[in-house]
Structure formats: C-alpha cells, structure tokens
Design an enzyme around this catalytic site. Structure first.
Site, PDB file in Angstrom:
ATOM      1  N   ASP A 150     119.273  49.267  23.620  1.00  0.00           N
ATOM      2  CA  ASP A 150     120.210  50.387  23.769  1.00  0.00           C
ATOM      3  C   ASP A 150     121.648  49.999  23.435  1.00  0.00           C
ATOM      4  OD1 ASP A 150     117.983  51.593  24.758  1.00  0.00           O
ATOM      5  OD2 ASP A 150     118.892  52.238  26.649  1.00  0.00           O
ATOM      6  N   ASP A 151     122.423  51.014  23.174  1.00  0.00           N
ATOM      7  CA  ASP A 151     123.897  50.979  23.130  1.00  0.00           C
ATOM      8  C   ASP A 151     124.502  50.352  21.874  1.00  0.00           C
ATOM      9  OD1 ASP A 151     123.579  52.080  25.580  1.00  0.00           O
ATOM     10  OD2 ASP A 151     124.458  50.435  26.731  1.00  0.00           O
ATOM     11  N   HIS A 200     120.573  57.862  21.225  1.00  0.00           N
ATOM     12  CA  HIS A 200     121.053  57.525  22.569  1.00  0.00           C
ATOM     13  C   HIS A 200     122.321  58.308  22.894  1.00  0.00           C
ATOM     14  CE1 HIS A 200     121.035  55.312  26.226  1.00  0.00           C
ATOM     15  NE2 HIS A 200     122.011  54.478  25.947  1.00  0.00           N
ATOM     16  N   HIS A 204     127.822  58.163  25.413  1.00  0.00           N
ATOM     17  CA  HIS A 204     127.379  57.504  26.641  1.00  0.00           C
ATOM     18  C   HIS A 204     128.046  58.062  27.886  1.00  0.00           C
ATOM     19  CE1 HIS A 204     125.191  54.420  28.777  1.00  0.00           C
ATOM     20  NE2 HIS A 204     124.617  54.115  27.634  1.00  0.00           N
ATOM     21  N   HIS A 291     119.540  45.425  25.718  1.00  0.00           N
ATOM     22  CA  HIS A 291     120.723  45.940  25.020  1.00  0.00           C
ATOM     23  C   HIS A 291     121.056  44.995  23.873  1.00  0.00           C
ATOM     24  CE1 HIS A 291     120.817  47.792  29.001  1.00  0.00           C
ATOM     25  NE2 HIS A 291     121.441  48.804  28.424  1.00  0.00           N
TER      26      HIS A 291
HETATM   27 ZN    ZN Z   1     122.849  53.065  27.270  1.00  0.00          ZN
END
Ligand code: ZN
Length: 339
Positions: A150-151, A200, A204, A291
């Site tokens: 993620d991210d 995603h 955020h 991540h």
């Molecule tokens: Zn995230």
C-alpha cells in the site's frame, strides 16, 4: 503520325507496367484467415500445388472450426523455404485458453516434383504451458498467498519490483493517487511485470469524514491516472486505512480488498521483525499487508519470498488468488483472504 507513335508507346509501357504489377501480386503466396469474433488469426502460404495446398487446408480446418469452445485465442504464422525439389514448411501455433498459453512448432516437408508429402506434420517443439499473468502456470491445488503493498509508489518500490522479478513472483500494489505523479515509470514497469495495480484512493483521507461525492471523485481520479499509464483500470480497491462501513461499501463500485495478515511494517522498520510477522501462522489463501514505501519492507522480502517458495507457496496477485480459489467477486463486498 509522330503523335500516334508516342501514344502507342506510352500505352504499351502502361500495359507492361500493369502486367508487371499483376505478376508481382501473384508472386505473393500468402493466404490468411481471420475470425475476429473467435479471436482466430491464421496466416499460411499458398504453393499453387494441389496436393500441398489441400494437405495444408485439411490440417488447418479443425483449427478454424474449433471456434471459441476450445480456445480463447489462436494465432498461426509460418516460415518456409522453397528448394528446387522440395518445400520445408514450419508452422508456429499459439493458442490461449483461460489465460493459459500453449506454443507449438510443427514441421512439414513436401516433394514438389512428385507432389507428395515427405514429412508429415512433425512436432518440433511444444512449450510448457504457462499462465499469461504469472509467467508460469498456477497449480490450483497447491497453496498460494498474495503479497499486497500500500501507499506507494516511491523509490523503494523499484527495489521491491527488482526482488519480485528476481524470484518470478507477483504482488498487488494499492497505489495512492498523490504518489503517482513523477513515478509513472515505476507504475508502467509494475504493469509490464504482471503485477496487479489496485486503487488506494487519491489522498489517504479518513473516509468516514468524507462526503459521498468526494469519495467517488477520489476513486475516479486514481482510476484515470492509472489508466493513462497502463491502459488498464484497477479492478480492485482498498479504502484508505482499510476503513469500511455500510456507506463506504455502497460507494465502492468494485470488490474491496483488505487483508488477514498485517506485517506492521510501518511500525517496525526492521526487516527481520517484518518477515517474522509475515511468516508466522501463514496459511493458504492469505492476503498479506505491507507498504512498498519502506526500505525495511523491501529488505524483508529477501527473507519472506525464499521461505514461502521453499514451503511450496505460490505468490500470486489478489485477483489470481480469488480466481483460483473460485471466490465470486462482487462490488462492495469485502475480501480479507481466500480461505
Ligand atoms: Zn494506506
């Protein structure tokens, strides 16, 4: 009188040119068969020899007739050498079904003087079947897990891609909209390596604090940015922080993917600890959260991947995992694993 001769001369030249062009056209001994509905494309040579041409037609007929029951895609191309007394012909046959590819090379040889088939449709090579997404076949009855990141992306993502490529395994990247600009090359490479790219959201934010239309805009913006780079729309979504409630589910126009193994890599920043978390109690069908923006996460993969492979796990994308575990995908439904 002179003028007439000139006209005759020009006409003759013109006719000769036409004959020349016509002959040139006749020299191209190529035939093709296209069936766009069934994804069939066959190119084959034409030798103007009834025995050889009939033989070839008979050979190709079943391929043409099989339609889309047996294949999703068929592509046949050829290579040949026409010698004084014989023709050597090679057929390259590429077939695809359920994302599994088979490549086959066949050789035929014909005696042109006596019009007989010398070598009858001999198999030169059949490649091992492989899955077009994974680069190798996925064994449905063997355990598999999905690594998810993620991210990202950022500079650490490239290292992660290097490691995944080295071990010929796949991962799924839930990309953050604000990290797309400037990292287009990384995303393109990700796509070319057969990694799955998920949405995603854009910024955020905590979704419970966002209005409906803001949530929808976040999703659409990321879709468009990813599509501009990969020509593909993400089919999976992971909401920021994995936040889900009834309202958020109703706003998601595709399956929602969370996880059941959390490596806590954002907390540890220690490759050994991250690897321990990932490997502890790992089970068939698990979805692992990591991540790709952290250096320690990249390093931990050098421990995690060899160990999982050694234990017989296949590392697949989330879509592959759910597909091979025969789990139905529904929009707005939450999936944390494939058990
Ligand atoms: Zn995230």
């Amino acid at each position: 009188m002179k003028k007439n001769i000139f006209i005759i001369l020009i006409s003759t030249l013109f006719i000769l040119m036409l004959i020349y062009l016509y002959d040139e056209k006749e020299d191209i001994l190529n035939k093709e068969y296209r069936d766009y509905k069934n994804n069939i494309s066959i190119d084959y040579p034409y030798f103007n020899n009834i025995v050889i041409d009939n033989y070839l037609n008979d050979y190709l007929e079943p391929f043409i007739e099989q339609g889309n029951d047996l294949i999703d895609l068929l592509f046949i191309d050829y290579d040949y050498e026409e010698l004084d007394d014989r023709i050597e012909l090679i057929l390259y046959i590429y077939q695809e079904k359920d994302n599994v590819v088979q490549k086959e090379i066949r050789r035929m040889e014909f005696d042109v003087i006596n019009s007989v088939v010398l070598e009858n449709n001999k198999v030169v090579d059949v490649s091992v079947e492989y899955d077009i997404y994974k680069g190798q076949i996925i064994e449905e009855d063997q355990p598999m897990v999905a690594l998810t990141f993620d991210d990202g992306p950022n500079h650490n993502t490239s290292r992660i891609l290097d490691i995944l490529e080295k071990y010929n395994v796949k991962g799924t990247f839930f990309i953050l909209g604000t990290n797309i600009e400037g990292n287009e090359k990384i995303i393109k490479r990700m796509h070319e390596l057969g990694m799955e790219i998920g949405n995603h959201m854009y910024s955020h934010k905590l979704l419970t604090k966002l209005e409906d239309d803001k949530i929808t805009t976040e999703i659409k913006t990321v879709d468009k940015l990813i599509f501009d780079i990969t020509n593909n729309n993400p089919t999976l979504i992971r909401p920021s922080y994995g936040t889900i409630n009834k309202r958020i589910k109703s706003l998601m126009d595709r399956p929602i993917i969370i996880w059941n193994v959390d490596t806590l890599d954002w907390k540890y920043h220690n490759s050994k600890k991250i690897a321990n978390r990932a490997l502890k109690n790992i089970d068939d069908g698990d979805i692992i959260l990591m991540h790709d923006i952290y250096r320690a996460t990249a390093n931990s993969l050098e421990i995690i991947i060899p160990k999982l492979l050694e234990d017989g796990y296949q590392l697949v994308t989330v879509s592959e995992l759910l597909y091979y575990k025969e789990i139905d995908l529904e929009k707005g439904r939450v999936y944390s694993n494939a058990n």
